[in-house]
Design a protein around this motif. Sequence first.
Motif, mmCIF file in Angstrom:
data_model
loop_
_atom_site.group_PDB
_atom_site.id
_atom_site.type_symbol
_atom_site.label_atom_id
_atom_site.label_comp_id
_atom_site.label_asym_id
_atom_site.label_seq_id
_atom_site.Cartn_x
_atom_site.Cartn_y
_atom_site.Cartn_z
ATOM 1 N N THR A 50 -0.937 0.679 -9.746
ATOM 2 C CA THR A 50 -1.762 0.999 -8.575
ATOM 3 C C THR A 50 -2.763 -0.123 -8.312
ATOM 4 O O THR A 50 -2.932 -0.576 -7.168
ATOM 5 N N VAL A 109 -2.654 -2.453 -4.906
ATOM 6 C CA VAL A 109 -3.826 -2.550 -4.026
ATOM 7 C C VAL A 109 -4.213 -4.015 -3.854
ATOM 8 O O VAL A 109 -4.468 -4.487 -2.731
ATOM 9 N N LEU A 135 0.832 -1.203 0.000
ATOM 10 C CA LEU A 135 0.000 0.000 0.000
ATOM 11 C C LEU A 135 0.869 1.256 0.000
ATOM 12 O O LEU A 135 0.549 2.244 -0.664
ATOM 13 N N LEU A 179 1.944 2.431 -3.346
ATOM 14 C CA LEU A 179 0.980 3.162 -4.179
ATOM 15 C C LEU A 179 1.429 4.602 -4.394
ATOM 16 O O LEU A 179 1.304 5.154 -5.490
#
Length: 535
Positions: A448, A452, A88, A91
């Motif tokens: 991304t 995720v 995360l 990201l």
Amino acid sequence: MEDGESEQRTRLNAGNADMATAVLPADAVEPRTKSNVRYAFTCAILASMASIVLGYDFGVMSGASLYIKKDLNLSDVQLEILIGIMNLYSLIGSLAAGRTSDWVGRRRTVLLVAAIFVSGSVLMGLATGYAMLMAGRFVAGLGVGYAIVIAPVYTAEIAPASARGFLTSLPDAFINFGVLLGYLSNFAFARLPLRLGWRVMLGAGAAPAALLALLVLVLPESPRWLAMQGRLAEAGAVLERTSRTPEEAAERLAGIKAAAGISNDLDADGGVVSVPKGQKNRDEARVWKELVFAPSPAMRRILLTALGVQFFQQASGIDAVLLYSPRVFQSAGIAGDNRLLGATCAVGATKTLFILVATFLADRVGRRPLLLSSAGGMAIALGGLATGLTVVDHHPGAEITWAVALCIVSTLAYVSFFSVGLGPLTSVYTTEVFPLRVRALGFGVGVTCNRVTSGVISMSFLSLSRAVTIGGSFFLYAGMATLSCMFFFVFLPETGGLTLEDTGKLFGMAADDTDMEAEGPAGKDKAVEIEMPTN
């Protein structure tokens, strides 16, 4: 009679001269072609070293987590957050990488990646507690996000079309080599005192990152980025060194100039060309509008395809196997840290070996067959692993040799099938389907989605295993692998051997919307054998 013989000799000599003229340039070009292939290969190798550090930070946590849990007295929830949170955190890096590389250039962005990894490794190696360890994971996560984007983008932009599949699969091959180094680090430092061992494992990642910072200084800038800045002379010089022939270099430059809105009448000898500010501003808005806010039907299909490949790469459970392999083997009935870490090293070695197979097959077999066979094999292997784990779980305390063997073989088969297709070709396919003007942003959006999904898998595996058993978790991943095979069959066309312009046409994009990004005649060859550089 003599005149006739003289005329015949004249024609014969002229013919021989023409033949010599035809042969000599080919002979003269051959050394140049080999030299240029070596140079493009070297550039790809150096840029892909960012992926080694990425892979090391990813793989080392698999074994280090065993000792971190003991030393810091962490719960399973704290542990899975520590392991998975970096996905995360990445990201931020992946979203920023595209814009950063467009702003300062691909080469400087690789240098930034090296600096971030050094900082993150030092923080984790010196961590005095959970909070400082999480801070180090945050910094390293930024580097992961940047590295995932910039290494494939740089390699795709510097590689000729005929070698693009081979060269753009190198970053993933290097990720796997880094993962293997992380596993070997676990095994090597496992005998150190508890408080020191895991810190050395994590801190050692600073060494390859520092080496990357030194080696990146010899990299050229991406020719596409140089041209987009109006620096045609420099772009032409890089293309001359990375193309097989001068004609291919000229065609590649012409396509890039068309995409940048630069008149084709301006040649590389003109040096820096002023790209109108209004054009740059329009391009800034157009990229977001064309890709995200108001995409055309063709662009929507490209985006769906890229997001689907990125999603299924992680949804099929690869992070659960790589990050929690000691836990998986422990559940299969293998006991002892040395045996667990040794089995984990076998996973890393198998994955690295088969990624090299995919590197050589990408341009010969094609993307679509490899992706379909990869997804199908993964589904079968995950089903075998889930079956073995379920049998062992239902017979606690009993030693069921065939079930243990099934778990080990299925795990090795799973990472093999993953490495042959879905592992390396995800980044290759994503870089190929997006047009030049949206490629950096498009790849960032795809990554991304990837990060995720990876974060969800890695931060929920222990909790999911408690809820539906560890065998049930892998049955779920087998179902996702099956769905991925169906998705690839329906939505993914073959892109191997095509120029980036022709790739856009596969998705229904008009010729004037594909950036006119012709890569030269070599790019249209369906199967071109690239020569490996030799000493």
